[in-house]
Write a protein that holds these residues in place. Structure first.
Motif, mmCIF file in Angstrom:
data_model
loop_
_atom_site.group_PDB
_atom_site.id
_atom_site.type_symbol
_atom_site.label_atom_id
_atom_site.label_comp_id
_atom_site.label_asym_id
_atom_site.label_seq_id
_atom_site.Cartn_x
_atom_site.Cartn_y
_atom_site.Cartn_z
ATOM 1 N N GLU A 79 -10.029 5.414 1.053
ATOM 2 C CA GLU A 79 -8.758 5.267 -0.234
ATOM 3 C C GLU A 79 -9.312 4.247 -1.069
ATOM 4 O O GLU A 79 -8.724 4.320 -2.332
ATOM 5 C CB GLU A 79 -7.745 5.125 0.514
ATOM 6 N N GLU A 106 0.973 -1.127 0.003
ATOM 7 C CA GLU A 106 0.150 -0.047 0.035
ATOM 8 C C GLU A 106 0.812 1.276 -0.046
ATOM 9 O O GLU A 106 0.603 2.233 -0.848
ATOM 10 C CB GLU A 106 -0.899 -0.086 1.431
ATOM 11 N N SER A 140 1.078 3.972 -3.164
ATOM 12 C CA SER A 140 0.410 5.163 -3.221
ATOM 13 C C SER A 140 1.091 6.319 -3.792
ATOM 14 O O SER A 140 0.750 7.402 -4.077
ATOM 15 C CB SER A 140 0.387 5.457 -1.646
ATOM 16 N N THR A 172 -9.573 4.731 -5.090
ATOM 17 C CA THR A 172 -8.970 4.081 -6.055
ATOM 18 C C THR A 172 -9.812 3.086 -6.997
ATOM 19 O O THR A 172 -9.443 2.898 -8.262
ATOM 20 C CB THR A 172 -7.918 3.104 -5.329
ATOM 21 N N ARG A 201 -2.752 -1.572 -6.393
ATOM 22 C CA ARG A 201 -3.407 -0.689 -5.234
ATOM 23 C C ARG A 201 -4.712 -1.161 -5.012
ATOM 24 O O ARG A 201 -5.190 -1.303 -3.896
ATOM 25 C CB ARG A 201 -2.890 0.670 -5.360
#
Length: 587
Positions: free
Chosen positions: A498, A465, A469, A502, A478
């Motif tokens: 998050e 992760e 990022s 994504t 991811r």
């Protein structure tokens, strides 16, 4: 000026400028350029090679030429693992992806890298009222391009657009010339051909935000329309369909920009100006021979170049030893052929001899690549004892903080991954890393190797992760990691948010909105609604996330929180396989 062009499309432009040009198009493979020039009786003042898609041409003997040399690297987003070596043979490196070269560790950068995007095409202006298609999408859809597949599905479901594949180049340009809006997607979040092709045809190109390389070509909102994710793409595409005059105005401005700045004549002028003012940077003599052999070795590692197994070690043995050549020699003797398991260190005499010598002499103790190659050679064999000394000696030579002690092969891989991440060696998109045989060079590869040895605990997932990022090109991986992290007991709402963001970037819009809505409800329940809204506004200052969540469907009882995507969080060899960069596919 006498100019030898190898695989370039600038020959006519250079001749119009009054230069004498030899137009060479040798077949793919290794080509002796000095012999080829002698055969034509041509002694150039300048040699220009353009990377051609399909079978690549590697010019041998460049270090012997006395002329200026320039290389136009077109596909660096998938070929950086060998471009960084091959570019050393040229005085000037031209590339559409200048930001990728600037992001490399300092020792991997070319001293004279110049932004030069792919050329546009001179085509007549066609008013949008006479065009037959509102939206068209052309591009390869396969397992190497999962995000593009999700984009194609999104366009089909919302607008009835059917993506087309295998369209001949002339027909594709004709289609673009008959289309008002062209949604773009790029495999590595890089500036690509579709942008200049669509603009050349006067279409309004709706393109992802890939950064300064794209911004240098066209202005957002005036000559192209940039979107942050799949949700914003939908919003802006609906707007353009409602307001066709806006799309036509942007398409016309893009077409005019191409005619004024982005045709082959402009590229030729830029190239000659940069070459004329650049210092002599090309590697010559032994340094040039090393650059060539390092290029060939990294081409061999991807199985696109067949040379005898001992060719690289033998060639490097004949050259002065440098950290780069030693790292390559280590990998060459450590990596077995495809399909063969690596033998233990002590049953691989050539490898054992090199490792023993490095430890006995202390040579290259402060070099990251040598030490990671040596440690990696042991780690792919599951040999922690042989790997440890190279971890410790690097820290001692560089006077780094007291290093953590590797407790296992898995733990050693995680430690090396974090060190490589801090060194800026995140990943090598386009290089299909195989943990069964390849010694890692980058942080992502170390994490793949770690997964092979222990696979998928929380510490490993957090490492992936952190790494992903920083690189949009790793969005697919991811996505899978965040899906798993969001399902971990006690995972904070920020992790779910998050994951939702994504999903949106990967064109999984409905899933992304669902995850964001659920994260917002959790944040509100914890008294952190303002923090959640700040997160939304920081990601989308234009407000498209707030607008999207206002109309987001209610949570469905059959869609549990953090539902994983149609891909597991697996970064095994198949998952890391990149688009076959030598396959000749431009789109």
């Amino acid at each position: 000026m006498r100019i030898a062009c190898v695989g370039t499309h600038l020959v006519a432009s250079l001749r119009r400028m009054g230069h004498e040009v030899l137009d060479l198009h040798p077949p793919g493979g290794i080509v002796d350029i000095a012999a080829l020039l002698d055969a034509h009786g041509f002694a150039p003042d300048l040699l220009v090679q353009q990377e051609t898609l399909g079978a690549r041409v590697i010019l041998a003997g460049l270090e012997t030429l006395r002329c200026r040399k320039a290389y136009w690297a077109i596909d660096s987003h998938l070929n950086m693992h060998w471009h960084r070596h091959y570019a050393r043979l040229f005085d000037v490196l031209f590339t559409p992806h200048l930001s990728l070269f600037r992001a490399l560790p300092p020792q991997w950068r070319h001293p004279q890298a110049v932004h030069l995007a792919m050329s546009g095409h001179a085509r007549p202006w066609q008013p949008h009222a006479g065009r037959g298609h509102d939206v068209s999408m052309v591009g390869v859809l396969d397992k190497h391009r999962p995000l593009r597949g999700w984009l194609a599905d999104l366009l089909r479901r919302h607008f009835g657009v059917q993506a087309r594949q295998g369209v001949p180049f002339a027909e594709m340009l004709a289609l673009y010339g008959d289309t008002r809006i062209i949604p773009n997607e790029s495999i590595g979040f890089e500036v690509n051909f579709r942008l200049t092709e669509g603009a050349s045809c006067g279409a309004c190109v709706l393109t992802p935000d890939v950064g300064p390389d794209q911004d240098a070509l066209f202005d957002d909102g005036h000559e192209m329309v940039v979107y942050a994710d799949g949700l914003e793409l939908l919003e802006k595409l609906r707007f353009l369909l409602r307001r066709p005059n806006v799309g036509e105005r942007i398409g016309r401005a893009a077409w005019e920009r191409v005619q004024a700045q982005h045709l082959p004549d402009h590229r030729a002028a830029t190239m000659l100006e940069a070459v004329g003012t650049a210092p002599g940077n090309a590697a010559t003599g032994m340094a040039g021979a090393e650059a060539l052999w390092l290029t060939l070795f990294h081409r061999m590692r991807t199985d696109v170049l067949n040379l005898p197994p001992d060719a690289v070690p033998t060639a490097l043995d004949d050259l002065p030893e440098t950290p780069a050549s030693m790292a390559a020699r280590l990998r060459a003797v450590a990596e077995p052929p495809r399909g063969q398991a690596p033998l233990p260190v002590r049953e691989t005499p050539a490898l054992a001899d090199v490792l023993d010598r490095l430890l006995a002499t202390g040579d290259h103790a402060d070099d990251v690549d040598v030490n990671v190659a040596a440690a990696g050679a042991a780690l792919i064999r599951g040999d922690l004892k042989a790997a440890k000394p190279f971890w410790y000696r690097l820290h001692q030579a560089r006077q780094l903080r007291q290093p953590d002690k590797p407790q296992s092969v898995y733990h050693a891989c995680l430690l090396w991954a974090e060190l490589l991440r801090r060194e800026g060696r995140d990943a090598q998109p386009g290089f299909t890393y195989d943990p069964e045989r390849h010694c890692p060079e980058a942080a992502f590869e170390m994490l793949v190797l770690a997964q092979r040895h222990n696979g998928g605990d929380l510490e490993w997932m957090r490492g992936v992760e952190r790494l992903t990022s920083r690189r949009k090109a790793l969005t697919f991986y991811r996505l899978g990691i965040l899906a798993r992290l969001a399902l971990e007991p006690g995972a904070p709402w920020r992790t779910q948010a998050e994951y939702g963001l994504t999903c949106l970037r990967a064109y999984r819009v409905e899933q992304g909105l669902h995850e964001l809505a659920e994260a917002g409800r959790r944040a509100t329940a914890e008294g952190q609604e303002r923090a959640f809204l700040r997160l939304l506004d920081g990601y989308a200052p234009g407000g498209h996330l707030r607008r999207g969540l206002d109309v987001a469907p209610a949570a469905s009882p059959v869609m549990p929180s953090a539902t994983p995507p149609d891909a597991e969080a697996d970064i095994s060899p198949d998952a890391t396989a990149a688009s076959p960069a030598d396959g000749g596919d431009r789109t």
